[in-house]
Design a protein around this motif. Structure first.
Motif, PDB file in Angstrom:
ATOM      1  N   UNK A  21     -21.639  17.139  26.167  1.00  0.00           N
ATOM      2  CA  UNK A  21     -20.954  16.887  27.069  1.00  0.00           C
ATOM      3  C   UNK A  21     -21.168  14.898  27.050  1.00  0.00           C
ATOM      4  N   UNK A  22     -22.048  14.610  27.216  1.00  0.00           N
ATOM      5  CA  UNK A  22     -22.522  13.270  27.645  1.00  0.00           C
ATOM      6  C   UNK A  22     -21.785  12.737  26.694  1.00  0.00           C
ATOM      7  N   UNK A  23     -21.572  13.263  25.280  1.00  0.00           N
ATOM      8  CA  UNK A  23     -21.042  12.506  24.142  1.00  0.00           C
ATOM      9  C   UNK A  23     -20.311  12.928  23.979  1.00  0.00           C
ATOM     10  N   UNK A  24     -19.282  14.260  24.661  1.00  0.00           N
ATOM     11  CA  UNK A  24     -18.270  14.139  24.193  1.00  0.00           C
ATOM     12  C   UNK A  24     -17.403  12.558  25.534  1.00  0.00           C
ATOM     13  N   UNK A  25     -17.933  12.432  26.592  1.00  0.00           N
ATOM     14  CA  UNK A  25     -17.540  11.676  27.355  1.00  0.00           C
ATOM     15  C   UNK A  25     -17.885  10.166  26.753  1.00  0.00           C
ATOM     16  N   UNK A  26     -18.576   9.734  26.396  1.00  0.00           N
ATOM     17  CA  UNK A  26     -18.944   9.181  25.196  1.00  0.00           C
ATOM     18  C   UNK A  26     -17.557   8.305  24.498  1.00  0.00           C
ATOM     19  N   UNK A  27     -17.297   9.239  23.446  1.00  0.00           N
ATOM     20  CA  UNK A  27     -16.325   9.687  22.518  1.00  0.00           C
ATOM     21  C   UNK A  27     -14.635   9.245  23.479  1.00  0.00           C
ATOM     22  N   UNK A  28     -14.396   9.551  24.245  1.00  0.00           N
ATOM     23  CA  UNK A  28     -14.075   9.529  25.285  1.00  0.00           C
ATOM     24  C   UNK A  28     -13.070   7.829  25.955  1.00  0.00           C
ATOM     25  N   UNK A  29     -14.360   7.388  26.651  1.00  0.00           N
ATOM     26  CA  UNK A  29     -15.000   6.515  27.326  1.00  0.00           C
ATOM     27  C   UNK A  29     -14.523   5.478  25.926  1.00  0.00           C
ATOM     28  N   UNK A  30     -15.626   5.507  24.572  1.00  0.00           N
ATOM     29  CA  UNK A  30     -14.374   4.492  23.625  1.00  0.00           C
ATOM     30  C   UNK A  30     -13.276   4.711  22.924  1.00  0.00           C
ATOM     31  N   UNK A 151     -13.386  29.741  10.964  1.00  0.00           N
ATOM     32  CA  UNK A 151     -13.467  29.156  11.962  1.00  0.00           C
ATOM     33  C   UNK A 151     -14.041  27.861  12.637  1.00  0.00           C
ATOM     34  N   UNK A 152     -14.479  27.366  11.694  1.00  0.00           N
ATOM     35  CA  UNK A 152     -14.879  25.822  11.771  1.00  0.00           C
ATOM     36  C   UNK A 152     -13.470  25.266  12.015  1.00  0.00           C
ATOM     37  N   UNK A 153     -12.641  25.502  11.554  1.00  0.00           N
ATOM     38  CA  UNK A 153     -11.115  24.351  11.497  1.00  0.00           C
ATOM     39  C   UNK A 153     -10.948  24.757  12.745  1.00  0.00           C
ATOM     40  N   UNK A 154     -10.383  25.912  13.285  1.00  0.00           N
ATOM     41  CA  UNK A 154     -10.122  26.147  14.496  1.00  0.00           C
ATOM     42  C   UNK A 154     -11.075  25.474  16.154  1.00  0.00           C
ATOM     43  N   UNK A 155     -12.333  25.296  15.679  1.00  0.00           N
ATOM     44  CA  UNK A 155     -12.977  24.582  16.790  1.00  0.00           C
ATOM     45  C   UNK A 155     -12.706  23.159  16.583  1.00  0.00           C
ATOM     46  N   UNK A 156     -12.881  22.736  15.583  1.00  0.00           N
ATOM     47  CA  UNK A 156     -12.103  21.350  14.909  1.00  0.00           C
ATOM     48  C   UNK A 156     -11.000  21.224  15.335  1.00  0.00           C
ATOM     49  N   UNK A 157      -9.872  22.005  15.797  1.00  0.00           N
ATOM     50  CA  UNK A 157      -9.115  21.331  16.193  1.00  0.00           C
ATOM     51  C   UNK A 157      -9.102  22.091  17.545  1.00  0.00           C
ATOM     52  N   UNK A 161      -7.954  18.354  19.868  1.00  0.00           N
ATOM     53  CA  UNK A 161      -6.548  18.928  21.166  1.00  0.00           C
ATOM     54  C   UNK A 161      -7.291  18.463  22.839  1.00  0.00           C
ATOM     55  N   UNK A 162      -8.561  18.498  22.665  1.00  0.00           N
ATOM     56  CA  UNK A 162      -9.321  18.621  23.760  1.00  0.00           C
ATOM     57  C   UNK A 162      -9.160  16.318  24.204  1.00  0.00           C
ATOM     58  N   UNK A 163      -9.868  15.642  23.121  1.00  0.00           N
ATOM     59  CA  UNK A 163      -9.854  14.782  23.088  1.00  0.00           C
ATOM     60  C   UNK A 163      -8.915  13.912  23.241  1.00  0.00           C
ATOM     61  N   UNK A 164      -7.379  14.633  22.705  1.00  0.00           N
ATOM     62  CA  UNK A 164      -6.055  14.004  23.284  1.00  0.00           C
ATOM     63  C   UNK A 164      -5.313  14.410  24.680  1.00  0.00           C
ATOM     64  N   UNK A 165      -6.135  15.336  24.957  1.00  0.00           N
ATOM     65  CA  UNK A 165      -5.663  15.274  26.480  1.00  0.00           C
ATOM     66  C   UNK A 165      -6.058  14.964  27.339  1.00  0.00           C
ATOM     67  N   UNK A 166      -7.557  14.868  27.200  1.00  0.00           N
ATOM     68  CA  UNK A 166      -7.731  14.587  28.166  1.00  0.00           C
ATOM     69  C   UNK A 166      -8.121  13.177  28.245  1.00  0.00           C
ATOM     70  N   UNK A 167      -7.456  12.382  26.910  1.00  0.00           N
ATOM     71  CA  UNK A 167      -7.106  10.969  26.723  1.00  0.00           C
ATOM     72  C   UNK A 167      -5.976  10.244  27.659  1.00  0.00           C
ATOM     73  N   UNK A 168      -4.787  11.572  27.445  1.00  0.00           N
ATOM     74  CA  UNK A 168      -4.130  11.556  27.994  1.00  0.00           C
ATOM     75  C   UNK A 168      -3.558  11.101  30.016  1.00  0.00           C
TER      76      UNK A 168
END
Length: 194
Positions: A21-30, A151-157, A161-168
């Motif tokens: 989660x810390x890395x995901x937050x860092x990605x969103x921040x950047x 399953x890997x492509x489903x998880x990537x999607x 999408x989580x990144x896009x909606x979190x950014x929005x």
């Protein structure tokens, strides 16, 4: 048939639980900083990750956030020009060993861009080359051979999408802004009276 879906949901759940989660937050921040500075988010992938990247780009553009797709193969044939100073590039590769992705990363490192990796192998060439990474666990692809990118492509999607909606949400994108970018189709009809 229901067992397939149960297995899929279990796989997705395990992958999501493995997110740092810390890395995901860092990605969103950047990503947020990149957009704020007038730059864009670029996603790069191959094969079955192409439609996943397309979906992310569609969502980002609908929400008024600058994003583009760069095919990993086409990058070395001129498409690398889409990446400008200050952009943030997310490289998608399941193994972290895909030759084209490794080569592209070496080229990106010569540019003034942030590079992120979205992958499923903690020990890989790209996990070493790209320190900023989200590496998820993947129990199984869901096919009889554990080979078909499913399953890997489903998880990537889900991740993109989580990144896009979190950014929005972070950027305070409004329904009015979304409406301006999506005048057509059933969604456009629904938004006419909003």
């Amino acid at each position: 048939m229901k067992q397939y879906f149960k297995n899929l949901l279990k796989t997705i759940e395990k992958s999501i639980e493995s997110i740092d989660e810390a890395m995901f937050t860092k990605l969103v921040d950047e990503c947020e900083a990149t957009l704020r500075e007038g730059n864009k988010i670029v996603v790069s992938g191959l094969g079955k990750n192409v439609p996943v990247c397309d979906k992310f780009i569609g969502t980002m553009n609908s929400l008024g956030m600058a994003a583009s797709y760069m095919n990993t193969n086409s990058a070395v044939h001129g498409d690398l020009g889409t990446v400008k100073k200050g952009d943030l590039v997310i490289v998608l590769t399941k193994s972290g060993e895909t030759i084209e992705s490794v080569y592209l990363t070496s080229l990106l490192k010569k540019r003034e861009v942030e590079i992120w990796l979205l992958s499923f192998r903690r020990e890989s060439t790209l996990a070493k080359e790209i320190p900023k990474h989200l590496i998820l666990d993947l129990m199984h692809e869901g096919d009889p051979w554990n080979m078909v990118p499913n399953n890997s492509t489903t998880v990537n999607l889900i991740m993109l999408q989580a990144l896009a909606l979190t950014l929005a949400e972070r950027r305070g994108v409004t329904l009015e802004e979304f409406k301006e970018n999506h005048p057509g189709g059933y969604i456009g009809e629904q938004l006419k009276n909003v």
